[in-house]
Design an enzyme around this catalytic site. Sequence first.
Site: not given
Ligand code: SAM
Length: 218
Positions: A61
């Site tokens: 992000s």
């Molecule tokens: N917090 C992260 C960082 O600091 O890099 C950025 C997160 S990214 C915007 C969103 C993440 O949520 C992705 O890696 C995606 O694979 C994960 N995601 C989506 N659905 C999910 C779920 N049900 N459980 C766990 N992770 C999930």
Amino acid sequence: MGFDELREFMVNTQLIPRGIRDERVLKAMRKVPRHLFVDESMQYKAYDDMALPICGGQTISQPYMVAIMTELLELKGDEKVLEVGTGSGYQAVILAELSREVYTIERIPPLVEKAEGRFRILGYKNIHTRIGDGTLGWTEKAPFDRIIITAATPEIPVPLLEQLSEGGIIVAPVGERLSQQLLKIRKTKGKVLKERHTPCVFVPLIGKYGWSEETDSS
Ligand code: SAM
């Protein structure tokens, strides 16, 4: 400019002017080497005012979004925090700087493997990872004082509300598939108080209480 100077510049030009005031949050954003959470070919952009691609079609992000979500969590240092969406691991490390224990769940295994390597190299022992559907929470470790969802969700997953402790806070991007608003929820005396904050765009939360995989076009 070197990475240390770029990080200082990021705090002074992207975070403080937009109203981030919590000194502990600013200190963590000044300290954590964000360039180590992206591929080497992207490192020159690590302190720019934008989200960046990581593997699996996901993103790390925008620095401001990490800072405001963290500030909204009102961390004092002794909290047990759940993060849904480990991604690169950057947000987890910011949380680990500001709280007691961080539990972070990611559904894409190679992202977890990479993030774990970063936690190890940087020496964070208070971050615990899990591969799976974070919309179900982490029952064995509940309740959590704080929960942060770092992917777009149509609503706050019920299991996460149940796993939030009394007086606890959840911060999440809630809304449509392509545009959301940051929502802050506080659980007080069994009631849920909601505050709406800045508009945002996150990749989708895919899971039982999120979006279904078929709608994921990112
Ligand atoms: N917090 C992260 C960082 O600091 O890099 C950025 C997160 S990214 C915007 C969103 C993440 O949520 C992705 O890696 C995606 O694979 C994960 N995601 C989506 N659905 C999910 C779920 N049900 N459980 C766990 N992770 C999930």
